[in-house]
Design a protein around this motif. Structure first.
Motif, PDB file in Angstrom:
ATOM      1  N   CYS A 162       0.841  -1.199   0.000  1.00  0.00           N
ATOM      2  CA  CYS A 162       0.000   0.000   0.000  1.00  0.00           C
ATOM      3  C   CYS A 162       0.876   1.249   0.000  1.00  0.00           C
ATOM      4  CB  CYS A 162      -0.923  -0.004   1.215  1.00  0.00           C
ATOM      5  SG  CYS A 162      -0.061   0.132   2.802  1.00  0.00           S
ATOM      6  N   VAL A 163       0.237   2.390  -0.052  1.00  0.00           N
ATOM      7  CA  VAL A 163       0.903   3.673   0.118  1.00  0.00           C
ATOM      8  C   VAL A 163       0.756   4.081   1.578  1.00  0.00           C
ATOM      9  CG1 VAL A 163       0.814   6.135  -0.475  1.00  0.00           C
ATOM     10  CG2 VAL A 163       0.557   4.394  -2.268  1.00  0.00           C
ATOM     11  N   VAL A 164       1.812   4.638   2.154  1.00  0.00           N
ATOM     12  CA  VAL A 164       1.775   5.090   3.551  1.00  0.00           C
ATOM     13  C   VAL A 164       2.114   6.577   3.596  1.00  0.00           C
ATOM     14  CG1 VAL A 164       2.788   4.855   5.852  1.00  0.00           C
ATOM     15  CG2 VAL A 164       2.383   2.816   4.442  1.00  0.00           C
ATOM     16  N   ALA A 165       1.267   7.337   4.267  1.00  0.00           N
ATOM     17  CA  ALA A 165       1.501   8.769   4.471  1.00  0.00           C
ATOM     18  C   ALA A 165       1.714   9.029   5.949  1.00  0.00           C
ATOM     19  CB  ALA A 165       0.318   9.576   3.961  1.00  0.00           C
ATOM     20  N   VAL A 166       2.812   9.694   6.277  1.00  0.00           N
ATOM     21  CA  VAL A 166       3.102  10.099   7.649  1.00  0.00           C
ATOM     22  C   VAL A 166       3.006  11.617   7.689  1.00  0.00           C
ATOM     23  CG1 VAL A 166       4.685   9.878   9.587  1.00  0.00           C
ATOM     24  CG2 VAL A 166       4.794   8.221   7.713  1.00  0.00           C
ATOM     25  N   THR A 167       2.113  12.148   8.502  1.00  0.00           N
ATOM     26  CA  THR A 167       1.909  13.591   8.514  1.00  0.00           C
ATOM     27  C   THR A 167       2.447  14.218   9.783  1.00  0.00           C
ATOM     28  OG1 THR A 167      -0.356  13.223   9.312  1.00  0.00           O
ATOM     29  CG2 THR A 167      -0.068  13.545   6.968  1.00  0.00           C
ATOM     30  N   ASP A 171       5.467  16.391   5.825  1.00  0.00           N
ATOM     31  CA  ASP A 171       4.810  15.118   5.555  1.00  0.00           C
ATOM     32  C   ASP A 171       5.684  14.211   4.698  1.00  0.00           C
ATOM     33  OD1 ASP A 171       2.571  16.185   6.851  1.00  0.00           O
ATOM     34  OD2 ASP A 171       1.708  16.930   4.979  1.00  0.00           O
ATOM     35  N   LEU A 172       5.408  12.922   4.787  1.00  0.00           N
ATOM     36  CA  LEU A 172       6.138  11.936   3.988  1.00  0.00           C
ATOM     37  C   LEU A 172       5.150  10.951   3.382  1.00  0.00           C
ATOM     38  CD1 LEU A 172       9.446  10.207   4.730  1.00  0.00           C
ATOM     39  CD2 LEU A 172       7.452   8.732   4.406  1.00  0.00           C
ATOM     40  N   VAL A 173       5.359  10.617   2.109  1.00  0.00           N
ATOM     41  CA  VAL A 173       4.535   9.629   1.413  1.00  0.00           C
ATOM     42  C   VAL A 173       5.472   8.620   0.757  1.00  0.00           C
ATOM     43  CG1 VAL A 173       2.835   9.206  -0.406  1.00  0.00           C
ATOM     44  CG2 VAL A 173       2.714  11.307   0.946  1.00  0.00           C
ATOM     45  N   THR A 174       5.189   7.336   0.948  1.00  0.00           N
ATOM     46  CA  THR A 174       6.005   6.301   0.323  1.00  0.00           C
ATOM     47  C   THR A 174       5.157   5.113  -0.095  1.00  0.00           C
ATOM     48  OG1 THR A 174       7.971   4.872   0.598  1.00  0.00           O
ATOM     49  CG2 THR A 174       6.555   5.165   2.532  1.00  0.00           C
ATOM     50  N   ASP A 175       5.580   4.450  -1.162  1.00  0.00           N
ATOM     51  CA  ASP A 175       4.969   3.183  -1.548  1.00  0.00           C
ATOM     52  C   ASP A 175       5.939   2.027  -1.320  1.00  0.00           C
ATOM     53  OD1 ASP A 175       6.832   3.494  -3.560  1.00  0.00           O
ATOM     54  OD2 ASP A 175       5.388   3.466  -5.216  1.00  0.00           O
ATOM     55  N   GLY A 176       6.997   2.309  -0.558  1.00  0.00           N
ATOM     56  CA  GLY A 176       8.015   1.309  -0.283  1.00  0.00           C
ATOM     57  C   GLY A 176       9.196   1.401  -1.213  1.00  0.00           C
ATOM     58  N   GLN A 177       9.009   2.081  -2.338  1.00  0.00           N
ATOM     59  CA  GLN A 177      10.090   2.271  -3.309  1.00  0.00           C
ATOM     60  C   GLN A 177      10.393   3.759  -3.457  1.00  0.00           C
ATOM     61  OE1 GLN A 177      11.713  -0.400  -4.474  1.00  0.00           O
ATOM     62  NE2 GLN A 177      10.281  -1.693  -3.324  1.00  0.00           N
ATOM     63  N   LYS A 178       9.443   4.494  -3.981  1.00  0.00           N
ATOM     64  CA  LYS A 178       9.649   5.938  -4.110  1.00  0.00           C
ATOM     65  C   LYS A 178       9.046   6.661  -2.911  1.00  0.00           C
ATOM     66  CE  LYS A 178       5.742   6.407  -7.360  1.00  0.00           C
ATOM     67  NZ  LYS A 178       5.471   4.967  -7.527  1.00  0.00           N
ATOM     68  N   THR A 179       9.629   7.802  -2.609  1.00  0.00           N
ATOM     69  CA  THR A 179       9.219   8.578  -1.432  1.00  0.00           C
ATOM     70  C   THR A 179       9.211  10.060  -1.775  1.00  0.00           C
ATOM     71  OG1 THR A 179      10.206   6.930   0.056  1.00  0.00           O
ATOM     72  CG2 THR A 179       9.776   9.111   0.979  1.00  0.00           C
ATOM     73  N   ARG A 180       8.211  10.769  -1.240  1.00  0.00           N
ATOM     74  CA  ARG A 180       8.139  12.221  -1.396  1.00  0.00           C
ATOM     75  C   ARG A 180       7.938  12.860  -0.028  1.00  0.00           C
ATOM     76  NH1 ARG A 180       9.447  10.422  -5.497  1.00  0.00           N
ATOM     77  NH2 ARG A 180       8.594  10.724  -7.607  1.00  0.00           N
ATOM     78  N   ARG A 181       8.486  14.058   0.119  1.00  0.00           N
ATOM     79  CA  ARG A 181       8.237  14.878   1.301  1.00  0.00           C
ATOM     80  C   ARG A 181       7.474  16.120   0.866  1.00  0.00           C
ATOM     81  NH1 ARG A 181      13.514  12.920   2.486  1.00  0.00           N
ATOM     82  NH2 ARG A 181      13.515  11.650   4.378  1.00  0.00           N
ATOM     83  N   ILE A 182       6.514  16.531   1.664  1.00  0.00           N
ATOM     84  CA  ILE A 182       5.699  17.697   1.355  1.00  0.00           C
ATOM     85  C   ILE A 182       5.860  18.699   2.485  1.00  0.00           C
ATOM     86  CG2 ILE A 182       3.371  18.561   0.909  1.00  0.00           C
ATOM     87  CD1 ILE A 182       4.022  14.872   0.458  1.00  0.00           C
ATOM     88  N   ALA A 207      -7.908   9.757  -4.157  1.00  0.00           N
ATOM     89  CA  ALA A 207      -7.788   8.356  -4.578  1.00  0.00           C
ATOM     90  C   ALA A 207      -8.945   7.956  -5.474  1.00  0.00           C
ATOM     91  CB  ALA A 207      -7.712   7.446  -3.355  1.00  0.00           C
ATOM     92  N   ALA A 208     -10.143   8.480  -5.197  1.00  0.00           N
ATOM     93  CA  ALA A 208     -11.291   8.199  -6.052  1.00  0.00           C
ATOM     94  C   ALA A 208     -11.118   8.828  -7.428  1.00  0.00           C
ATOM     95  CB  ALA A 208     -12.570   8.727  -5.403  1.00  0.00           C
ATOM     96  N   THR A 209     -10.430   9.958  -7.476  1.00  0.00           N
ATOM     97  CA  THR A 209     -10.211  10.664  -8.740  1.00  0.00           C
ATOM     98  C   THR A 209      -9.223   9.923  -9.626  1.00  0.00           C
ATOM     99  OG1 THR A 209     -10.704  12.783  -7.694  1.00  0.00           O
ATOM    100  CG2 THR A 209      -9.419  12.849  -9.732  1.00  0.00           C
ATOM    101  N   THR A 218      -2.224  10.571  -3.064  1.00  0.00           N
ATOM    102  CA  THR A 218      -1.891  10.919  -1.689  1.00  0.00           C
ATOM    103  C   THR A 218      -1.014  12.158  -1.630  1.00  0.00           C
ATOM    104  OG1 THR A 218      -2.003   8.566  -1.119  1.00  0.00           O
ATOM    105  CG2 THR A 218      -0.946  10.024   0.474  1.00  0.00           C
ATOM    106  N   VAL A 219      -0.012  12.218  -2.489  1.00  0.00           N
ATOM    107  CA  VAL A 219       0.855  13.400  -2.549  1.00  0.00           C
ATOM    108  C   VAL A 219       0.029  14.648  -2.848  1.00  0.00           C
ATOM    109  CG1 VAL A 219       2.718  14.522  -3.832  1.00  0.00           C
ATOM    110  CG2 VAL A 219       2.933  12.117  -3.176  1.00  0.00           C
ATOM    111  N   ALA A 220      -0.910  14.546  -3.793  1.00  0.00           N
ATOM    112  CA  ALA A 220      -1.729  15.695  -4.174  1.00  0.00           C
ATOM    113  C   ALA A 220      -2.579  16.175  -3.000  1.00  0.00           C
ATOM    114  CB  ALA A 220      -2.627  15.332  -5.360  1.00  0.00           C
TER     115      ALA A 220
END
Length: 267
Positions: A162-167, A171-182, A207-209, A218-220
């Motif tokens: 899954c995707v994991v977001a830590v706020t 903030d941090l978002v990762t899918d286990g491979q790529k990661t972004r910080r906001i 996610a519905a979009t 999630t990043v958006a």
């Protein structure tokens, strides 16, 4: 060429076709979460009863589940809704609020994780504990910085697919491979109750979009929250005025401003 995964593009797509999102959240969050969703451009439905939760999940664009004020009846509704969303191929988001606090919560989250959430969103203490680590969380409050949860987030993402977001502050978002910080937001945000719960619902809307791209969705969502929070915080005198200014900032946020102000870093 237009980037369909760009937060500004996704915001426009979400508003052009407002998704119906089933938000099973807590008593504290219902009002502010619904208002946040409406301000951002989505369509919230606070449907949680076991008698209808599964049926409603099948017709919604996405499902979000927040265990903040958990009860046996609500848990039954959560489980049936998650099962229904999974069967229908709809994305669903888990917010494991203070899951480490009691045996009932730990058991509930274990059952929900078996139903394979598309996205998990939590604070650092929740994510660390969910991955089996020792957190300093107390109740619903995080006492751990986001950076300490980065390895736990990647582990969770890889384990559960899954995707994991830590706020938090960043903030941090990762899918286990790529990661972004906001980056962004405001120091006043933790002083307004249930904004994190509201963010979980907004993640569901994005996610519905774009149901096949949970990572960029999630990043958006986090970028929208960060920019609106920063703008509201700049004009607010305190948490009271921040609350209504944040809703106004969400409503006024356009694609151009989001593109100009969002600070998304590759980790």
């Amino acid at each position: 060429m237009q980037d369909d995964t760009n937060p500004a593009t996704l915001l426009g797509a979400m508003r052009a076709n407002p998704p119906l999102v089933q938000c099973i959240t807590n008593f504290v969050a219902m009002n502010i979460a619904a208002n946040v969703m409406l301000a951002a451009g989505a369509s919230p439905a606070m449907v949680h009863a076991e008698e209808e939760a599964a049926e409603f999940a099948a017709i919604s664009g996405a499902l979000t589940i927040n265990i903040g004020t958990l009860s046996a009846g609500w848990l039954a509704g959560m489980l049936s809704a998650a099962q229904s969303a999974k069967k229908a191929g709809k994305p669903w988001v888990l917010d494991p609020v203070a899951h480490y606090a009691t045996a009932f919560r730990r058991q509930a989250v274990a059952q929900l994780l078996e139903l394979q959430p598309t996205i998990i969103r939590g604070n650092a203490s929740e994510i660390i504990a969910l991955a089996g680590g020792a957190s300093r969380g107390q109740g619903v409050d995080s006492r751990d910085p986001v950076e300490l949860a980065e390895d736990a987030a990647r582990q969770l993402a890889q384990t559960h697919g899954c995707v994991v977001a830590v706020t938090g502050v960043t903030d941090l978002v990762t899918d286990g491979q790529k990661t972004r910080r906001i980056e962004g937001g405001s120091a006043l945000m933790p002083q307004v109750t249930a904004l994190g719960c509201s963010l979980t619902c907004l993640v569901g809307a994005f996610a519905a979009t774009t149901p096949d791209n949970a990572f960029d969705a999630t990043v958006a969502a986090l970028a929208v929250f960060a920019v609106a929070g920063e703008q509201a915080g700049a004009a607010a005198d305190g948490p009271g005025s921040f609350s209504w200014r944040f809703l106004d900032a969400l409503t006024a946020l356009d694609a151009e401003t989001l593109s100009a102000k969002a600070r998304i870093l590759t980790a």
